[in-house]
Scaffold this active site. Structure first.
Site, short mmCIF file in Angstrom:
data_model
loop_
_atom_site.label_atom_id
_atom_site.label_comp_id
_atom_site.label_asym_id
_atom_site.label_seq_id
_atom_site.Cartn_x
_atom_site.Cartn_y
_atom_site.Cartn_z
N PHE B 117 70.93 50.03 57.55
CA PHE B 117 71.16 51.23 56.74
C PHE B 117 69.88 51.56 56.00
O PHE B 117 69.05 50.69 55.77
CB PHE B 117 72.29 50.96 55.73
CG PHE B 117 73.55 51.73 56.02
CD1 PHE B 117 74.01 51.84 57.32
CD2 PHE B 117 74.27 52.33 55.01
CE1 PHE B 117 75.17 52.54 57.60
CE2 PHE B 117 75.43 53.04 55.28
CZ PHE B 117 75.88 53.14 56.56
N GLN B 230 72.99 62.66 44.25
CA GLN B 230 72.48 62.37 45.59
C GLN B 230 72.79 63.49 46.58
O GLN B 230 73.92 63.98 46.64
CB GLN B 230 73.08 61.07 46.12
CG GLN B 230 72.59 60.70 47.51
CD GLN B 230 72.86 59.25 47.86
OE1 GLN B 230 73.99 58.88 48.16
NE2 GLN B 230 71.84 58.42 47.79
N HIS B 232 72.89 64.06 50.51
CA HIS B 232 72.87 63.33 51.77
C HIS B 232 72.11 64.15 52.79
O HIS B 232 72.37 65.34 52.94
CB HIS B 232 74.29 63.06 52.26
CG HIS B 232 74.38 61.99 53.31
ND1 HIS B 232 73.88 62.17 54.57
CD2 HIS B 232 74.89 60.74 53.28
CE1 HIS B 232 74.08 61.06 55.28
NE2 HIS B 232 74.69 60.17 54.51
N LEU B 242 80.15 65.27 56.54
CA LEU B 242 79.21 64.14 56.53
C LEU B 242 79.01 63.56 57.93
O LEU B 242 79.96 63.21 58.62
CB LEU B 242 79.75 63.05 55.61
CG LEU B 242 79.01 61.71 55.63
CD1 LEU B 242 77.62 61.85 55.06
CD2 LEU B 242 79.80 60.66 54.90
N GLU B 245 75.15 57.95 57.94
CA GLU B 245 73.83 57.36 58.08
C GLU B 245 73.79 56.39 59.25
O GLU B 245 72.73 56.11 59.82
CB GLU B 245 73.51 56.63 56.77
CG GLU B 245 72.10 56.15 56.66
CD GLU B 245 71.76 55.76 55.23
OE1 GLU B 245 72.18 56.47 54.30
OE2 GLU B 245 71.08 54.76 55.05
N ARG B 276 67.95 57.95 51.12
CA ARG B 276 68.49 59.30 51.25
C ARG B 276 67.69 60.35 50.48
O ARG B 276 67.51 61.48 50.96
CB ARG B 276 69.94 59.31 50.77
CG ARG B 276 70.82 58.54 51.72
CD ARG B 276 72.22 58.35 51.21
NE ARG B 276 73.02 57.67 52.22
CZ ARG B 276 74.27 57.28 52.05
NH1 ARG B 276 74.87 57.49 50.90
NH2 ARG B 276 74.91 56.70 53.02
N HIS B 341 76.25 64.81 47.84
CA HIS B 341 77.07 63.76 48.44
C HIS B 341 77.66 62.80 47.42
O HIS B 341 78.79 62.33 47.58
CB HIS B 341 76.20 62.98 49.42
CG HIS B 341 76.92 61.90 50.16
ND1 HIS B 341 78.03 62.15 50.95
CD2 HIS B 341 76.72 60.56 50.23
CE1 HIS B 341 78.46 61.01 51.48
NE2 HIS B 341 77.70 60.03 51.05
N ARG B 376 71.21 56.06 45.19
CA ARG B 376 72.08 55.03 45.76
C ARG B 376 71.71 54.76 47.21
O ARG B 376 71.44 55.69 47.96
CB ARG B 376 73.54 55.48 45.70
CG ARG B 376 74.51 54.50 46.31
CD ARG B 376 75.94 54.96 46.13
NE ARG B 376 76.28 56.12 46.95
CZ ARG B 376 76.62 56.05 48.25
NH1 ARG B 376 76.67 54.89 48.87
NH2 ARG B 376 76.93 57.15 48.91
#
Lengths: 317, 561
Positions: B117, B230, B232, B242, B245, B276, B341, B376
């Site tokens: 990730f 955040q 995304h 979404l 990721e 991100r 996001h 995050r």
């Protein structure tokens, strides 16, 4: 612009449900939920419908649209209009309507709660994560992603005939634990699910598989549990019927109504259903007693072997 | 209008992953618990989390490695003692969820499988297909059923009652019949999740309106670091669904309209797997400089993965691309664009989930410990819900055991009753939907991926203006049952209150850190701004104070990838 017809009912004000028409922008790319939002925000704020994620994962917005239940957020409106020449949005079936497109899902949840929808740990809980062969974990795939939207129950013909039948979502959930290597209560589960209103009460109409918006296969899950129950030697009227049915097909390629009924119901059971027999006789639809094997018996046998092999491969990996 | 009073030891507001885990922990500690939730727990936004949950379970990995990546990812704004707690607990949390039944994906040897990730030095995201949030939510909900914990479904919280400086109960609105009711308890855990609906482009569900955040602010809790929002990088162009990721974790590559792998310019080492904030800014820069498609999107190319791998590892991505964009990702790239996001900030809590008001706890996305700081990392949110959900539930049960019920609440109930009656009777000219759309527009354009002084000053003014107009809002539906028009009016007030906090906090913070990127102050400024913002409601005004970041082992360094 095109016309959408929406089911309306507010039990506090209306004596009976009605349909209301709205002219909405139905250009390509717009979902049924987009249209309902248009109506709610711009024309009639009293229109009620559940919705949340708008990406087919929260399960809030299941509705009956042009004769089939699905998630309104992932249903494109224009193709439906083009296919059928109309667009009609109604609440889900098999659940009482509370207001417009909002249904009472208590009965749905009650059924799910009834199957003990949680893992029951076996005796050997490892210190770390369980080691489970990938193939065994993959067995859960036909059921694990269920989002409990209710679409399957809405279309379930068995539930329609028998409101006590647990229904596809609850039984898919049941399978998800019965087939889980980590669960320690498989036998007890299969016995419970074999009782009345359980796995043997599905009439295999396939609608649940067909409408599930995320491709869970409740009917496959139910059929697998039937196999598991038979393999585990759990006797029920359903399992006896299935075995008898299989035997008679292997013998002649045809259903022998007499031996099948005798094996699955027994003499007493047959006497209890004698009214059916009487009706059959009165309508002169008496089946032949001795079944002559059909011509393609070799193919029937081949088919049976093929199915058996496929089943073994799946369960013994 | 008042019906029976409901009394419990501990109330949990919100039934998502954090809420369900908090309720389970509180019940395990012997408390009489009820969950009050606007949505059925399985409808919670947790289910939209796709990709994974982080834990240093693999050989060669360590909780310290996970902690370092998280702190670096946070641009050194995370409180390091809090990060340590989460990263130390992570392995046990994943194992516990496996023991409770989460169908985590397995490798060929039958062990838990992980994948990389963004922003992580090692692959440590554990997953269940690309429906990890759904799977964890199912498990947590199953535990609510198993423990027979009462859930009030489709009850939206309207107020938190505070008497004598302590928590006394909540007021909630029953969506099914339009009644208000009072719930009394000795402690409360707020787990109401996200509030991203004030942004024009967002992956958040329409129900993510920050209700618990706004209620907590009004009840005297502080909101911490709310300016850190955040974006995304990979939401589907248009509906902003979404695209996890994990699509990049499995090998997906982003390209601009000229076919260039533009991440080479922004993050030479981590490329598409940069955190991100960095990837979202990269896409926005490509668009600003004319290298994106005219509509502002870029390509996410999965074609080289092949149809089989896409269907096996990323079934949901496949589904979304086909159903919502008409694109088969095995054949054509997916059009993607950044969208709001997650909110890193939230109700300020200590490491046990306690807020500034005794008896009120918070956990999950609506809380801020702070684990995520200024940005995050993917895979840390689900983890936070489990670890801090449990801690907060246990602490709330403990508080309930040591304290008596505080009386009073009739006044709050009457006040909310008047508020709703007022909305229903209003003959004002303003519609909720128009105000909501204007709010979304101004927040996206002025307090979005790139920010600057004049834009944000304008946004603060615009939000204040919308708040004044809200006083004239009219609810078009007068029915009792499932009156979503009324619910939306209540939600809009929460969004407006939070937008003001976000815009003000962002305007004051004169630096760039993590997701807060200012073109007029492009550098991080540790000398002045290595601090958390705390927003408080004083009368009708928002006051912002600051407190230092807790640093244990990792000295702030420049953040490059």
């Amino acid at each position: 612009m095109a016309t959408i017809k929406v089911y309306r009912f507010d039990p506090e004000q209306d004596e009976k449900p009605r349909y209301e028409e709205f002219d909405v922008d139905m250009s390509p790319g717009r979902t049924v939920l987009n249209l309902l939002h248009d109506i709610h925000y711009n024309e009639d704020p009293t229109l009620s419908f559940r919705r949340s994620c708008q990406s087919a994962i929260c399960g809030s917005c299941a509705m009956h649209v042009n004769g089939r239940t699905g998630l309104s957020c992932s249903m494109q409106a224009k193709p439906l209009l083009d296919r059928d020449g109309y667009l009609v949005v109604e609440p889900m079936k098999n659940m009482p309507v509370l207001k417009d497109l909002v249904v009472d899902m208590d009965g749905f949840w009650d059924s799910v709660h009834e199957v003990d929808p949680f893992l029951q740990a076996g005796r050997d809980v490892p210190k770390g994560a369980y080691v489970v062969p990938k193939a065994k974990m993959d067995l859960l795939k036909i059921a694990q992603d269920c989002i409990m939207c209710g679409s399957c129950l809405s279309e379930c013909t068995s539930r329609e005939a028998n409101p006590d039948y647990l229904g596809p979502a609850a039984l898919a959930k049941a399978y998800r634990f019965a087939a889980d290597e980590r669960d320690g209560a498989t036998m007890g589960r299969l016995m419970a699910y074999s009782e009345a209103n359980g796995i043997w009460d599905c009439d295999t109409c396939l609608y649940c598989n067909e409408v599930c918006p995320i491709h869970v296969k409740p009917m496959d899950a139910i059929m697998r549990m039937r196999e598991m129950a038979i393999e585990a030697g759990i006797e029920s009227q359903g399992s006896k019927h299935a075995i008898a049915f299989y035997d008679t097909i292997l013998k002649s390629g045809k259903l022998n109504e007499f031996t099948t009924a005798n094996k699955s119901l027994g003499i007493r059971g047959m006497l209890r259903t004698s009214d059916v027999a009487t009706k059959v006789i009165l309508r002169w639809k008496i089946p032949e007693v001795r079944k002559k094997p059909i011509e393609g018996m070799k193919d029937v046998e081949k088919l049976a072997k093929l199915v058996e092999r496929k089943r073994r491969r799946r369960t013994q990996r | 209008m008042v019906s029976d009073m409901n009394r419990y030891d501990v109330l949990v507001l919100g039934g998502g992953l954090a809420g369900a885990m908090a309720a389970r922990a509180a019940a395990a500690a012997g408390a009489d618990v009820a969950v009050v939730s606007k949505l059925h727990p399985l409808r919670s936004h947790t289910v939209a989390a796709a990709g994974g949950i982080n834990a240093a379970l693999a050989e060669g990995d360590s909780w310290e490695g996970h902690a370092f990546d998280t702190i670096k990812g946070s641009d050194y704004l995370a409180d390091q003692d809090s990060v340590e707690i989460v990263c130390r607990e992570a392995a046990a949390a994943v194992v516990e969820m496996d023991h409770l039944g989460t169908p985590f994906s397995r490798d060929e040897t039958g062990k838990l499988f992980n994948r990389p990730f963004g922003g992580h030095g090692l692959p440590r995201a554990y997953f269940a297909g690309d429906r990890t949030g759904l799977s964890l939510m199912q498990t947590a909900w199953e535990q609510l059923v198993k423990k027979d914990i009462t859930v009030y479904n489709e009850w939206a919280g309207t107020s938190i009652i505070v008497e004598e400086g302590r928590f006394a109960g909540i007021i909630a609105y029953n969506v099914a019949d339009g009644t208000l009711d009072e719930f009394q308890a000795k402690a409360l855990v707020i787990c109401t999740g996200p509030g991203g609906q004030m942004y024009g482009k967002t992956t958040n569900a329409v129900t993510c309106t920050g209700d618990g955040l706004a209620m907590a602010l009004r009840a005297g809790c502080a909101l911490k670091d709310m300016e850190f929002v955040q974006f995304h990088p990979t939401s589907l162009h248009g509906p902003n669904i979404l695209i996890t990721e994990a699509a990049r974790g499995e090998g997906g590559i982003m390209k601009n309209a000229k076919g260039e792998r533009f991440m080479e310019r922004y993050s030479p080492k981590m490329l598409d797997m940069a955190p991100r904030d960095i990837v979202s800014r990269a896409i926005q820069t490509e668009a600003n400089e004319g290298r994106a498609y005219p509509e502002g999107y870029v390509d996410l190319d999965l074609t080289h993965l092949g149809a089989a791998k896409i269907k096996e590892r990323l079934p949901e991505v496949h589904e979304f691309a086909v159903n919502f964009a008409g694109v088969d990702p095995a054949e054509k790239p997916i059009p993607i664009e950044p969208a709001q996001h997650y909110i890193m900030g939230g109700i300020a809590t200590d490491n046990a989930g306690a807020t500034a008001v005794p008896g009120i706890y918070a956990a999950g996305e609506c809380a801020c410990v702070s684990l995520h700081g200024a940005n995050r990392l993917g895979g840390n949110a689900l983890l936070e819900c489990i670890v801090f959900g449990r801690l907060a539930g246990t602490a709330a049960a403990d508080f309930a055991q040591k304290h008596a019920q505080v009386a009073g609440g009739a006044a709050s109930l009457a006040a909310d009753d008047r508020k709703i009656d007022g909305l229903m009777a209003s003959e004002g000219k303003e519609g909720t939907e128009r105000i909501r759309q204007e709010l979304k527009k101004v927040m996206w354009e002025k307090v979005g991926i790139y920010r600057n002084e004049p834009d944000m000053a304008l946004a603060v003014g615009a939000v204040n203006d919308l708040e004044r107009r809200y006083a004239n809002v009219r609810v078009g539906a007068k029915n009792k049952r499932f009156n979503y028009a009324l619910l939306e009016a209540l939600e809009l007030k929460n969004l407006l209150d939070l937008a003001e906090v976000i815009a003000k906090g962002a305007l004051i913070r004169r630096e760039s850190r993590g997701a807060h990127a200012r073109t007029d102050f492009p550098k991080r400024d540790d000398a002045n701004w290595l601090t958390h913002s705390l927003a408080w409601q004083r009368g009708s005004r928002i006051e912002i104070t600051y407190e230092p970041v807790r640093i244990t082992n990792w000295e702030p360094k420049e953040r490059t990838y």
